[in-house]
Design an enzyme around this catalytic site. Sequence first.
Site: not given
Ligand code: CDP
Ligand code: MG
Length: 133
Positions: A127, A113, A103, A116, A10, A50
């Site tokens: 994707e 973080n 992370r 992705h 990212k 997303y």
């Molecule tokens: O990236 P990952 O699959 O671990 O998480 P996700 O649940 O698919 O969410 C996508 C992205 O949204 C995350 O990588 C975070 O950057 C953001 N996110 C956030 O800011 N706050 C949350 N409570 C959950 C996700």
């Molecule tokens: Mg995800």
Amino acid sequence: MKEKVFVMIKPDGVRRKLVGNIISRIERKGLDINRIEMRKVPEELAKKHYEEHMGKPFYDDLIEHITSGPSVLMEVEGQDAIEAVSAMVGNTDPNKALPGTIRFDYAQSKTYNIIHRSDSHQSAEREIMLFFK
Ligand code: CDP
Ligand code: MG
């Protein structure tokens, strides 16, 4: 099983000059980088990527961050690549991620973080299509 996974460093990861470090981790694990490209993800593509999170409280900040500068987009392939990269990346919340994961090692917040990765075979296919086809 040999499989493919989509990985994106990212904009915060690029800004903090973690590209080399992350590529090293992927290579050290023995995975192949089939495609790699640095590019700024346009808003429309970020929203498609997303779309499952649309309407959630963190969604606007997430889209703003992803479109804020160049990301590094990769197609990574290897033995159980989805599980391997997931383990390397760690929990969404950097403070819940295990020490040694990308992370945990570099991030403080869920929005910023660093990286992705696709979370399933189905999302990997989707994707890779979205970003490279
Ligand atoms: O990236 P990952 O699959 O671990 O998480 P996700 O649940 O698919 O969410 C996508 C992205 O949204 C995350 O990588 C975070 O950057 C953001 N996110 C956030 O800011 N706050 C949350 N409570 C959950 C996700
Ligand atoms: Mg995800």
